[in-house]
Design a protein around this motif. Structure first.
Motif, PDB file in Angstrom:
ATOM      1  N   VAL A  63      -9.759  25.277  41.966  1.00  0.00           N
ATOM      2  CA  VAL A  63     -10.096  25.819  40.530  1.00  0.00           C
ATOM      3  C   VAL A  63      -9.396  27.620  40.821  1.00  0.00           C
ATOM      4  N   ALA A  64      -9.675  28.487  42.100  1.00  0.00           N
ATOM      5  CA  ALA A  64      -9.940  29.992  42.077  1.00  0.00           C
ATOM      6  C   ALA A  64      -7.980  29.775  42.383  1.00  0.00           C
ATOM      7  N   HIS A  65      -7.724  29.223  43.147  1.00  0.00           N
ATOM      8  CA  HIS A  65      -6.613  29.688  43.913  1.00  0.00           C
ATOM      9  C   HIS A  65      -5.416  30.586  42.599  1.00  0.00           C
TER      10      HIS A  65
ATOM     11  N   VAL B  10      -3.115  28.366  41.330  1.00  0.00           N
ATOM     12  CA  VAL B  10      -3.129  26.772  40.387  1.00  0.00           C
ATOM     13  C   VAL B  10      -2.954  27.396  38.915  1.00  0.00           C
ATOM     14  N   ARG B  11      -2.180  27.236  37.623  1.00  0.00           N
ATOM     15  CA  ARG B  11      -1.889  27.680  36.398  1.00  0.00           C
ATOM     16  C   ARG B  11      -2.364  26.470  35.559  1.00  0.00           C
ATOM     17  N   LEU B  12      -3.349  25.918  35.062  1.00  0.00           N
ATOM     18  CA  LEU B  12      -3.804  24.888  34.819  1.00  0.00           C
ATOM     19  C   LEU B  12      -4.935  24.041  35.236  1.00  0.00           C
ATOM     20  N   VAL B  13      -5.946  23.886  34.988  1.00  0.00           N
ATOM     21  CA  VAL B  13      -7.007  23.055  35.681  1.00  0.00           C
ATOM     22  C   VAL B  13      -6.955  21.582  34.253  1.00  0.00           C
ATOM     23  N   SER B  14      -7.031  20.684  34.882  1.00  0.00           N
ATOM     24  CA  SER B  14      -8.056  19.541  34.218  1.00  0.00           C
ATOM     25  C   SER B  14      -9.026  18.716  34.733  1.00  0.00           C
ATOM     26  N   PHE B  15      -9.997  18.374  33.819  1.00  0.00           N
ATOM     27  CA  PHE B  15     -11.080  18.153  34.627  1.00  0.00           C
ATOM     28  C   PHE B  15     -12.062  17.098  33.940  1.00  0.00           C
TER      29      PHE B  15
ATOM     30  N   GLY C  92     -18.165  21.266  33.986  1.00  0.00           N
ATOM     31  CA  GLY C  92     -17.000  21.783  33.194  1.00  0.00           C
ATOM     32  C   GLY C  92     -17.431  23.712  32.999  1.00  0.00           C
ATOM     33  N   ARG C  93     -18.373  23.454  32.403  1.00  0.00           N
ATOM     34  CA  ARG C  93     -18.572  25.179  31.877  1.00  0.00           C
ATOM     35  C   ARG C  93     -18.531  26.136  33.624  1.00  0.00           C
ATOM     36  N   ARG C  94     -18.740  25.351  34.553  1.00  0.00           N
ATOM     37  CA  ARG C  94     -17.901  26.242  35.492  1.00  0.00           C
ATOM     38  C   ARG C  94     -16.928  26.414  35.761  1.00  0.00           C
ATOM     39  N   ILE C  95     -16.165  25.604  35.195  1.00  0.00           N
ATOM     40  CA  ILE C  95     -14.452  25.820  35.645  1.00  0.00           C
ATOM     41  C   ILE C  95     -14.539  27.100  34.744  1.00  0.00           C
ATOM     42  N   ALA C  96     -15.061  26.226  33.565  1.00  0.00           N
ATOM     43  CA  ALA C  96     -14.180  27.266  32.277  1.00  0.00           C
ATOM     44  C   ALA C  96     -14.352  28.568  32.518  1.00  0.00           C
ATOM     45  N   GLU C  97     -16.040  29.208  33.365  1.00  0.00           N
ATOM     46  CA  GLU C  97     -15.928  30.809  33.494  1.00  0.00           C
ATOM     47  C   GLU C  97     -15.497  31.261  34.600  1.00  0.00           C
TER      48      GLU C  97
ATOM     49  N   PRO D 237      -5.409  28.441  31.362  1.00  0.00           N
ATOM     50  CA  PRO D 237      -5.750  27.280  30.435  1.00  0.00           C
ATOM     51  C   PRO D 237      -7.048  25.684  31.060  1.00  0.00           C
ATOM     52  N   VAL D 238      -7.314  25.464  30.089  1.00  0.00           N
ATOM     53  CA  VAL D 238      -8.164  24.153  30.899  1.00  0.00           C
ATOM     54  C   VAL D 238      -8.034  23.525  30.608  1.00  0.00           C
ATOM     55  N   ALA D 239      -8.160  21.531  30.272  1.00  0.00           N
ATOM     56  CA  ALA D 239      -8.561  20.732  29.872  1.00  0.00           C
ATOM     57  C   ALA D 239      -9.813  20.205  30.144  1.00  0.00           C
ATOM     58  N   LEU D 240     -10.628  19.901  30.138  1.00  0.00           N
ATOM     59  CA  LEU D 240     -12.087  19.328  30.113  1.00  0.00           C
ATOM     60  C   LEU D 240     -12.669  18.683  28.725  1.00  0.00           C
ATOM     61  N   GLU D 241     -12.891  17.000  30.035  1.00  0.00           N
ATOM     62  CA  GLU D 241     -13.483  15.931  28.967  1.00  0.00           C
ATOM     63  C   GLU D 241     -14.170  15.573  29.895  1.00  0.00           C
TER      64      GLU D 241
END
Length: 486
Positions: A219-221, A224-229, A236-241, A249-253
């Motif tokens: 996630v921090a790299h 990496v230009r987009l994370v889908s989780f 998910g909240r930690r990834i969004a932060e 951008p992120v996609a969080l389900e």
């Protein structure tokens, strides 16, 4: 045939040892408590190697310049490979998360169908000519992000991996897949299948490991230009932060506490069967499980009686036994967490109508089993009705009228899915529009289609997967103008 030797990481089309100093993952069969196998675990060094390999592959002319029809053929061959190794994939999932055999077989077919669907989307979805407002020709084209990190959960690993990897590849990206540490093996097999199908090395790398070590590193790299989780809301909240700091951008389900609603005029037998399937299938370990059953008072007693009888009749057994309808929960720790939540509800005054305990069959003593459970005597504000349990636990709550129902159903931090049972389609339409949920099923439940967008409201997530928009999720629109003046 399952190979029990230690499984390795998959980077740049090759098996790779885990990071030095990072303990391997030990896969435990939740049905028996036996060790399945060990899997090498990635850390920050492997994450960096995988991302750099993916970035190089994504930028290579062979992939960026590949025609959509050629990319589609690779995706279709991946589907062929999944079907050819279907028994192996189904068995790996069953051993690692305890789903019953028929569900595992069905999920292999679903995952392969997802690759076929996105092969079609890839080949047939084009750019757009936009309406000109001057002496020019304007277009919208869609470009890949580059490197996508796909982080998947343990409850349905094959379908979740396909749901992210297939559209991300179709969109022209490279993918670094981080499967759950509980179910790492199907993703590793997918990497092998993709390479054999002609996907260039580096475009799909697979990194088993923990979220704390390899997940956080991905996630921090910076590349990496987009994370889908797909997973829990707090993760998910930690990834969004982190993504917010990167402007990525992120996609969080995320989680769910879905209301399953029965009005007085519903077909009671059909509703009861759907409610039971919606919460007890997969041992309730589904983000769309209908874990809050709201039943209008005119049919409340009848519905509750039938739900209890249905739950008691379900066959809880070893997942590979013919006729097994419910297997274990995916881990012993998760089983204990579910049991603790039910006990807390009991102490708070809830009535456990059935279940609320481990099964007493001797052949299940060594597994992470928990009986299908029905709880009443609570209101919607009870902890057990507000918290995501992610297990075979159903809360049954009465309601009086439509206004009362909508207020209660929407009184949740989550908004992933919902179900409505009524013979009045005008009412169904009103309630469906009023519910704060990304999916509403009317006189059915848990019907899922790869062609229909899926995602949540509120704390159930951001973005939509599946459908044509599921490929666009992994692309950036670009406007191009051609001047037509002299």
């Amino acid at each position: 045939m399952i190979d029990n030797k230690q499984k390795k990481l998959w980077i740049d089309g090759q098996e790779v040892d885990g990071d030095a100093g990072v303990a391997p993952l030990v896969s435990i069969n939740p049905a028996t408590g036996a060790v399945n196998h060990e899997v090498a675990a990635a850390g920050s060094a492997a994450a960096d190697a995988a991302v750099r390999s993916a970035d190089e592959a994504a930028r290579a002319p062979a992939w960026r310049g590949m025609l959509p029809a050629q990319r589609a053929r690779i995706l279709a061959r991946i589907a062929d490979g999944m079907e050819a190794r279907g028994e192996e994939l189904a068995q790996l999932q069953m051993l690692e998360n305890g789903k019953v055999w028929r569900e595992c077989q069905a999920q292999v077919k679903s995952a392969a169908a997802t690759f076929r669907y996105y092969a079609g989307v890839c080949e047939t979805t084009g750019s757009e000519v936009t309406p000109a407002r001057g002496d020019y020709l304007s277009m919208a084209v869609y470009e890949p992000y580059g490197v996508v990190a796909a982080i998947t959960p343990w409850n349905s690993p094959m379908t979740m991996e396909a749901q992210k990897v297939a559209p991300a590849l179709a969109a022209g990206n490279a993918v670094v897949l981080k499967p759950s540490e509980i179910t790492p093996s199907t993703g590793l097999v997918l990497g092998q299948i993709a390479l054999a199908a002609g996907l260039p090395p580096g475009l799909l790398n697979v990194l088993p490991g923990t979220g704390h070590e390899v997940g956080a590193a991905l996630v921090a790299h910076p590349k990496v230009r987009l994370v889908s989780f797909t997973g829990g809301t707090e993760s998910g909240r930690r990834i969004a932060e982190v993504a917010a700091r990167k402007l990525m951008p992120v996609a969080l389900e995320l989680g769910g506490k879905s209301p399953h609603i029965v009005f007085n005029d519903a077909s009671v037998d059909a509703a009861v069967a759907a409610i039971a399937g919606g919460i007890f299938e997969g041992s309730g370990q589904s983000c769309v499980s209908g874990s809050r059953a709201f039943v209008q008072r005119g049919v409340y007693a009848q519905v509750v009686e039938k739900l209890v009888a249905t739950a008691r009749a379900l066959r809880v057994d070893l997942p590979d036994r013919p006729g097994a309808e419910m297997g274990p929960l995916a881990t012993f720790a998760h089983r204990d967490r579910v049991a603790a939540m039910v006990e807390a509800a009991r102490r708070a005054g809830a009535e456990i109508l059935t279940g609320g305990a481990r099964p007493d069959q001797a052949q299940l003593d060594s597994g992470a089993y928990y009986l299908p459970t029905v709880i009443s005597g609570i209101d919607n504000r009870a902890d057990i009705a507000q918290q995501e349990i992610f297990g075979p636990v159903l809360c049954v709550i009465p309601f009086d009228d439509e206004e009362d129902l909508i207020t209660q159903a929407n009184d949740s931090a989550f908004g992933l899915a919902s179900g409505i049972w009524t013979a009045d389609y005008q009412r169904a339409w009103r309630v469906a529009r009023a519910l704060e949920a990304g999916t509403v099923w009317i006189n059915t439940y848990k019907q899922l289609s790869i062609s229909t967008p899926f995602g949540g409201f509120k704390e159930s997530g951001i973005g939509r997967e599946k459908g044509i928009s599921g490929m666009r999720l992994y692309q950036q629109p670009k406007g191009i103008y051609f001047g037509m003046g002299a």
